[in-house]
Design an enzyme around this catalytic site. Structure first.
Site, PDB file in Angstrom:
ATOM      1  N   TYR A  56       0.847  -1.202   0.000  1.00 40.32           N
ATOM      2  CA  TYR A  56       0.000   0.000   0.000  1.00 40.32           C
ATOM      3  C   TYR A  56       0.875   1.242   0.000  1.00 40.32           C
ATOM      4  CZ  TYR A  56      -5.021  -0.744   0.405  1.00 40.32           C
ATOM      5  OH  TYR A  56      -6.338  -0.987   0.138  1.00 40.32           O
ATOM      6  N   GLU A  58      -0.528   4.898  -0.346  1.00 41.07           N
ATOM      7  CA  GLU A  58      -1.275   6.155  -0.523  1.00 41.07           C
ATOM      8  C   GLU A  58      -0.343   7.362  -0.432  1.00 41.07           C
ATOM      9  OE1 GLU A  58      -3.167   3.791   1.210  1.00 41.07           O
ATOM     10  OE2 GLU A  58      -5.306   4.334   1.012  1.00 41.07           O
ATOM     11  N   ASP A 202      -7.827  13.575 -24.604  1.00 39.47           N
ATOM     12  CA  ASP A 202      -7.899  12.160 -24.200  1.00 39.47           C
ATOM     13  C   ASP A 202      -7.267  11.364 -25.339  1.00 39.47           C
ATOM     14  OD1 ASP A 202      -8.552   9.535 -23.740  1.00 39.47           O
ATOM     15  OD2 ASP A 202     -10.584   9.961 -23.029  1.00 39.47           O
ATOM     16  N   THR A 228      -5.102   5.983 -21.324  1.00 45.45           N
ATOM     17  CA  THR A 228      -4.880   4.649 -20.797  1.00 45.45           C
ATOM     18  C   THR A 228      -3.486   4.228 -21.257  1.00 45.45           C
ATOM     19  OG1 THR A 228      -6.010   3.764 -22.731  1.00 45.45           O
ATOM     20  CG2 THR A 228      -7.284   3.906 -20.696  1.00 45.45           C
ATOM     21  N   LYS A 231      -3.479   0.495 -24.755  1.00 42.97           N
ATOM     22  CA  LYS A 231      -3.982   0.393 -26.131  1.00 42.97           C
ATOM     23  C   LYS A 231      -2.773   0.433 -27.067  1.00 42.97           C
ATOM     24  CE  LYS A 231      -8.577   2.154 -24.996  1.00 42.97           C
ATOM     25  NZ  LYS A 231      -8.647   2.859 -23.716  1.00 42.97           N
ATOM     26  N   ARG A 237      -2.893  -2.670 -18.165  1.00 42.65           N
ATOM     27  CA  ARG A 237      -4.135  -1.907 -18.011  1.00 42.65           C
ATOM     28  C   ARG A 237      -3.924  -0.869 -16.916  1.00 42.65           C
ATOM     29  NH1 ARG A 237      -7.740  -4.519 -21.095  1.00 42.65           N
ATOM     30  NH2 ARG A 237      -9.191  -2.854 -20.665  1.00 42.65           N
TER      31      ARG A 237
HETATM   32  N1  DSN Z   1     -13.272   0.515 -23.833  1.00 44.45           N
HETATM   33  C1  DSN Z   1     -12.436   1.465 -24.520  1.00 44.45           C
HETATM   34  C2  DSN Z   1     -12.443   1.257 -25.981  1.00 44.45           C
HETATM   35  O1  DSN Z   1     -12.676   0.125 -26.408  1.00 44.45           O
HETATM   36  O2  DSN Z   1     -12.201   2.184 -26.733  1.00 44.45           O
HETATM   37  C3  DSN Z   1     -12.809   2.848 -24.176  1.00 44.45           C
HETATM   38  O3  DSN Z   1     -13.025   2.968 -22.823  1.00 44.45           O
END
Ligand code: DSN
Length: 422
Positions: A56, A58, A202, A228, A231, A237
């Protein structure tokens, strides 16, 4: 078999181990074309399954609420420094659990409930957290939404500006989940400046392309950048928020203690690994190859009579309206999955069908490029897609089975990180 191997899991919990091994094989045998997915390296997998999950932490480096941070602090600092260096930003927070919490932290940093936020409408390619009605961001704030032009399928910045001038949002989001074209960050920044809004880019879908120089960067234009990490960036993730120095404190306070508790340190370490990988020449080549593969696939799909939203793609992502193929998105996606081609059904701009049964499919080339497929394979992929859609309309499962076998045969020659044939 899964790599790294999972012998302890296999001995202690064979039921779960069997499912994980089957998932590794499934990922190996399919053309994975969900635009938001990828394969991480084995180094990223190793980092994300370490004893760091036991801790942990924080707070932030040097200012924690628990003891024992002698090694967590340098790990998180390494991830932050790599993010700052890779993207050229003043500040990075690597603690958000995923993209939606990262975006929610932006609301907490800059808005009060009821304030106006502007984002791209979900059916036009935006994200739920850009103020869509079913999201907390659409319920607790006052969302105004821009669209794409009906004819071109592209964002019309004159319309965005008119809306911004009329509604005076405090925050403007650009970027989304089904945007096949280059995002004009300077254009959005000019509008945000004119109305006094904070511009949030974003870049979840295109972070890897930006890191690899295959898409323009929002740095120098956006005040805040959310992404994120799993991707096109090809990490675990997780998520990050990057910002100018001016907004650093507001962002950090919003993530912790505003929204989250302890960071997921195993994920932070894996993000650090991915960020190091994304700074290599190999990754630059990868990012450009993702775009080249998408362009080749878009051309081949068009030749097979698919109607592409905006007429094509500039990035990793393709959105196809299947109305001209006489099939809806969902049955097509399900048939393609049976044929070993994994993607998702998706609304297309101005869709006349419902989101759970829309007209389109969304696909991307990030994962298949990681496997090593090149432009020369894209005509075959498009031909399989066309044949599968036609077969689905005739309930021709024999053809769909045959294509699944051909996909497996092709992919056998392309190693998958995280899997080795037993
Ligand atoms: N789930 C993501 C996507 O597939 O683009 C977006 O949050």
């Amino acid at each position: 078999m899964h790599v790294p191997p999972i012998p302890h899991l296999t001995a202690e919990d064979p039921q779960l181990a069997t499912l994980i091994e089957a998932e590794a094989t499934r990922q190996h045998d399919k053309l994975r074309m969900i635009a938001s997915e990828n394969y991480v390296s084995e180094a990223v997998l190793e980092a994300s399954s370490t004893v760091l999950t036991n801790k942990y932490s924080e707070g932030y480096a040097g200012k924690r609420y628990y003891e024992g941070q002698q090694l967590i602090d340098p790990i998180e600092t390494l991830a932050i420094d790599r993010a700052k260096s890779l993207f050229g930003v003043d500040h990075a927070n690597v603690q958000p659990y995923s993209g939606s919490p990262a975006n929610l932290a932006v609301y907490l940093a800059f808005l009060q409930p009821g304030d106006t936020v502007m984002g791209m409408a979900l059916p036009m390619g935006g994200h739920l957290t850009h103020g869509w009605s079913v999201s907390a961001t659409g319920k607790w704030f006052n969302p105004v939404r821009y669209a794409v032009n009906r004819e071109t399928g592209r964002i019309d910045l004159d319309e965005v500006r008119d809306l911004a001038l009329a509604e005076r949002p405090k925050v403007i989001f650009c970027g989304g989940t089904a945007v096949p074209r280059t995002i004009d960050f300077p254009g959005f920044a000019a509008i945000a400046r004119e109305v006094g809004a904070v511009l949030v880019a974003d870049i979840a879908h295109i972070a890897g392309l930006i890191a690899g120089g295959a898409h323009p960067s929002p740095v120098g234009h956006a005040d805040v950048i959310t992404t994120t990490t799993h991707k096109t960036l090809r990490g675990p993730r997780g998520a990050m928020i990057m910002a100018t120095a001016e907004h650093a404190t507001a962002i950090d306070k919003a993530v912790f203690p505003g929204l989250q508790g302890g960071p997921h340190n195993h994920t932070t370490a894996a993000i650090a690994v991915a960020l190091r990988e994304a700074g290599t020449q190999d990754f630059r080549r990868y990012a450009h190859h993702v775009v080249a593969n998408a362009a080749a696939l878009a051309t081949a799909l068009t030749e097979h009579g698919f109607t592409l939203s905006s007429g094509g793609t500039d990035n990793h992502l393709i959105l196809a309206d299947l109305t001209s193929k006489d099939i809806a998105g969902k049955p097509a996606a399900q048939a393609l999955d049976r044929a070993g081609i994994e993607l998702n059904y998706n609304t297309v701009p101005y869709d006349t069908r419902k989101p759970f049964d829309p007209s389109g499919i969304r696909l991307g080339t990030a994962a298949l490029t990681t496997r090593g497929l090149t432009e020369e394979h894209m005509p075959q992929v498009a031909a399989w897609m066309d044949e599968t859609v036609a077969a689905a309309l005739k309930d021709d499962e024999a053809t769909i089975d045959r294509i699944a076998g051909e996909v497996r045969d092709l992919l056998a020659a392309f190693p998958m990180p995280g899997y080795r044939a037993a």
